[in-house]
Design a protein around this motif. Structure first.
Motif, PDB file in Angstrom:
ATOM      1  N   MET A   1       0.785  18.653  -0.368  1.00  0.00           N
ATOM      2  CA  MET A   1      -0.423  19.123   0.298  1.00  0.00           C
ATOM      3  C   MET A   1      -0.616  20.603  -0.031  1.00  0.00           C
ATOM      4  N   PHE A   2      -1.855  20.951  -0.425  1.00  0.00           N
ATOM      5  CA  PHE A   2      -2.186  22.320  -0.779  1.00  0.00           C
ATOM      6  C   PHE A   2      -3.380  22.787   0.058  1.00  0.00           C
ATOM      7  N   THR A   3      -3.542  24.107   0.140  1.00  0.00           N
ATOM      8  CA  THR A   3      -4.742  24.675   0.758  1.00  0.00           C
ATOM      9  C   THR A   3      -5.697  25.226  -0.284  1.00  0.00           C
ATOM     10  N   ASN A   4      -5.345  25.064  -1.571  1.00  0.00           N
ATOM     11  CA  ASN A   4      -6.187  25.547  -2.665  1.00  0.00           C
ATOM     12  C   ASN A   4      -6.602  24.380  -3.537  1.00  0.00           C
ATOM     13  N   SER A   5      -7.858  24.364  -3.952  1.00  0.00           N
ATOM     14  CA  SER A   5      -8.398  23.243  -4.730  1.00  0.00           C
ATOM     15  C   SER A   5      -7.842  23.161  -6.142  1.00  0.00           C
ATOM     16  N   ASN A   6      -7.053  24.176  -6.561  1.00  0.00           N
ATOM     17  CA  ASN A   6      -6.441  24.084  -7.888  1.00  0.00           C
ATOM     18  C   ASN A   6      -5.157  23.254  -7.874  1.00  0.00           C
ATOM     19  N   PHE A   7      -4.764  22.748  -6.709  1.00  0.00           N
ATOM     20  CA  PHE A   7      -3.576  21.900  -6.551  1.00  0.00           C
ATOM     21  C   PHE A   7      -2.325  22.592  -7.109  1.00  0.00           C
ATOM     22  N   SER A   8      -2.287  23.895  -6.938  1.00  0.00           N
ATOM     23  CA  SER A   8      -1.135  24.678  -7.369  1.00  0.00           C
ATOM     24  C   SER A   8      -0.775  25.731  -6.325  1.00  0.00           C
ATOM     25  N   ASP A   9      -1.763  26.518  -5.938  1.00  0.00           N
ATOM     26  CA  ASP A   9      -1.541  27.566  -4.942  1.00  0.00           C
ATOM     27  C   ASP A   9      -1.671  26.999  -3.529  1.00  0.00           C
ATOM     28  N   GLY A  10      -1.018  27.661  -2.590  1.00  0.00           N
ATOM     29  CA  GLY A  10      -1.124  27.253  -1.192  1.00  0.00           C
ATOM     30  C   GLY A  10      -0.407  25.959  -0.887  1.00  0.00           C
ATOM     31  N   LEU A  11       0.782  25.769  -1.461  1.00  0.00           N
ATOM     32  CA  LEU A  11       1.556  24.554  -1.198  1.00  0.00           C
ATOM     33  C   LEU A  11       2.035  24.537   0.246  1.00  0.00           C
TER      34      LEU A  11
ATOM     35  N   ILE B   1       0.839  -1.188   0.000  1.00  0.00           N
ATOM     36  CA  ILE B   1       0.000   0.000   0.000  1.00  0.00           C
ATOM     37  C   ILE B   1       0.883   1.250   0.000  1.00  0.00           C
ATOM     38  N   VAL B   2       0.458   2.258  -0.743  1.00  0.00           N
ATOM     39  CA  VAL B   2       1.110   3.566  -0.771  1.00  0.00           C
ATOM     40  C   VAL B   2       0.021   4.602  -0.567  1.00  0.00           C
ATOM     41  N   GLY B   3       0.208   5.525   0.369  1.00  0.00           N
ATOM     42  CA  GLY B   3      -0.848   6.505   0.576  1.00  0.00           C
ATOM     43  C   GLY B   3      -0.517   7.550   1.615  1.00  0.00           C
ATOM     44  N   ALA B   4      -1.543   8.335   1.947  1.00  0.00           N
ATOM     45  CA  ALA B   4      -1.416   9.398   2.939  1.00  0.00           C
ATOM     46  C   ALA B   4      -1.658   8.811   4.326  1.00  0.00           C
ATOM     47  N   TYR B   5      -0.716   9.038   5.223  1.00  0.00           N
ATOM     48  CA  TYR B   5      -0.754   8.469   6.568  1.00  0.00           C
ATOM     49  C   TYR B   5      -0.822   9.603   7.581  1.00  0.00           C
ATOM     50  N   PHE B   6      -1.785   9.512   8.488  1.00  0.00           N
ATOM     51  CA  PHE B   6      -2.055  10.556   9.485  1.00  0.00           C
ATOM     52  C   PHE B   6      -1.509  10.073  10.819  1.00  0.00           C
ATOM     53  N   VAL B   7      -0.583  10.839  11.383  1.00  0.00           N
ATOM     54  CA  VAL B   7       0.118  10.393  12.585  1.00  0.00           C
ATOM     55  C   VAL B   7      -0.078  11.414  13.696  1.00  0.00           C
ATOM     56  N   ASP B   8       0.576  11.199  14.830  1.00  0.00           N
ATOM     57  CA  ASP B   8       0.098  11.727  16.091  1.00  0.00           C
ATOM     58  C   ASP B   8       0.457  13.139  16.512  1.00  0.00           C
ATOM     59  N   THR B   9       0.901  14.027  15.706  1.00  0.00           N
ATOM     60  CA  THR B   9       1.245  15.357  16.230  1.00  0.00           C
ATOM     61  C   THR B   9       0.088  16.357  16.242  1.00  0.00           C
ATOM     62  N   PRO B  10      -0.832  16.498  15.275  1.00  0.00           N
ATOM     63  CA  PRO B  10      -0.921  15.584  14.133  1.00  0.00           C
ATOM     64  C   PRO B  10      -0.035  16.029  12.962  1.00  0.00           C
TER      65      PRO B  10
ATOM     66  N   PHE C   1       3.822  17.073   7.008  1.00  0.00           N
ATOM     67  CA  PHE C   1       2.920  18.206   6.967  1.00  0.00           C
ATOM     68  C   PHE C   1       2.152  18.276   8.278  1.00  0.00           C
ATOM     69  N   ASN C   2       1.965  19.472   8.785  1.00  0.00           N
ATOM     70  CA  ASN C   2       1.253  19.668  10.047  1.00  0.00           C
ATOM     71  C   ASN C   2      -0.086  20.335   9.766  1.00  0.00           C
ATOM     72  N   PRO C   3      -1.119  19.552   9.472  1.00  0.00           N
ATOM     73  CA  PRO C   3      -2.427  20.147   9.168  1.00  0.00           C
ATOM     74  C   PRO C   3      -3.086  20.704  10.420  1.00  0.00           C
ATOM     75  N   SER C   4      -3.894  21.735  10.221  1.00  0.00           N
ATOM     76  CA  SER C   4      -4.666  22.330  11.302  1.00  0.00           C
ATOM     77  C   SER C   4      -6.103  21.847  11.234  1.00  0.00           C
ATOM     78  N   ALA C   5      -6.748  21.731  12.373  1.00  0.00           N
ATOM     79  CA  ALA C   5      -8.140  21.297  12.419  1.00  0.00           C
ATOM     80  C   ALA C   5      -9.035  22.303  11.696  1.00  0.00           C
ATOM     81  N   ASP C   6     -10.136  21.766  11.162  1.00  0.00           N
ATOM     82  CA  ASP C   6     -11.176  22.575  10.519  1.00  0.00           C
ATOM     83  C   ASP C   6     -10.641  23.384   9.334  1.00  0.00           C
TER      84      ASP C   6
ATOM     85  N   MET D   1       0.895  14.637   8.641  1.00  0.00           N
ATOM     86  CA  MET D   1       0.628  13.692   7.566  1.00  0.00           C
ATOM     87  C   MET D   1       1.911  13.455   6.792  1.00  0.00           C
ATOM     88  N   GLU D   2       2.024  12.267   6.227  1.00  0.00           N
ATOM     89  CA  GLU D   2       3.201  11.895   5.456  1.00  0.00           C
ATOM     90  C   GLU D   2       2.784  10.976   4.319  1.00  0.00           C
TER      91      GLU D   2
END
Length: 258
Positions: free
Chosen positions: A167-177, A112-121, A143-148, A123-124
């Motif tokens: 990981m991006f914060t923009n749905s165009n998968f270009s901006d907000g890297l 399996i290859v994929g996005a793994y969510f770990v405990d800080t939280p 990556f250190n994602p924030s809640a909500d 992602m890798e």
């Protein structure tokens, strides 16, 4: 977009010159094509999204999986999806990955290859081979994602022995890297024809995560989602947003011109 056919000059945006190709697989959870194992109400489709509600890290294996219906290429593909979480304690979860089968990823013969969510939280991009007890990670950026917050995850198999996650914060998968993470794999990571969501079943069942994923897309046999805009040979495309000009050649490709 304006097409001046007489002079073979086209005026438009860069996105219009290189539109996104249609994905080979999509799942927006408008219907349920998933199989669940011990998931209960922890993993279920609600309101057109795959929702995790107090998704427990351990105690017993919990998963959801489905076939892509594709013969996933063993050297190049692109996987994209949207992810958001609202609460998490210490945890380890396969948020979404491509798997060689539907068995428990922990301690099984599946790859399996994929996005793994770990405990800080954090992602890798992670992997698991038939010899791994659960997941393997060889370091690099996390990556250190924030809640909500909505995040847009892109995983690309760039070759037989490498996968990359952004990981991006923009749905165009270009901006907000937010960041980029690359992992080395080997040629045994083949036949990854299934989508897999799973906990780490040998962990503590007091660890939970609440969140959701949506808008899964797969492009198979490519490392880019870019499509192509076809024009008459020797047409010039002037991009209004970049100020650049491109020539459409007889080989079907665009070349920037001074």
């Amino acid at each position: 977009m304006t097409d001046y056919k007489a002079s073979k000059r086209i005026v438009g945006t860069s996105a219009e010159r290189t539109p996104e190709a249609n994905a080979d697989f999509t799942d927006n959870f408008s219907s349920d094509n998933w199989t669940y194992s011990r998931a209960g109400t922890e993993i279920q489709i609600t309101g057109g999204k795959m929702v995790f509600t107090d998704f427990q890290n351990g105690g017993q294996w919990r998963s959801a999986y489905r076939s892509t219906g594709l013969d996933i290429n063993d050297t190049k593909w692109v996987l994209r999806f949207k992810f958001r979480f609202s609460a998490a304690s210490s945890q380890s979860f396969w948020i979404l990955g491509l798997s060689s089968g539907t068995s428990n990823p922990t301690g099984s013969s599946e790859y399996i290859v994929g996005a793994y969510f770990v405990d800080t939280p954090y992602m890798e991009i992670a992997k698991k081979s038939s010899s791994d007890s659960y997941r393997s990670w060889t370091g690099g950026n996390v990556f250190n994602p924030s809640a909500d917050t909505d995040y847009y995850i892109q995983i690309i198999r760039t070759g037989e022995t490498e996968v990359q996650m952004k990981m991006f914060t923009n749905s165009n998968f270009s901006d907000g890297l937010v960041g980029t993470n690359t992992q080395t794999i080997d040629s045994n990571y083949a036949g990854l024809d299934y989508l897999m969501i799973s906990n780490q079943s040998n962990g503590s069942n007091t660890r939970t995560m609440t969140g959701e994923i949506d808008d899964i897309q797969i492009w198979n046999g490519v490392t880019t989602t870019a499509g192509s805009f076809t024009a008459q040979t020797n047409s010039i495309f002037s991009e209004t947003d970049t100020g650049k000009d491109f020539l459409f050649g007889s080989d079907g490709n665009w070349t920037e011109v001074a």
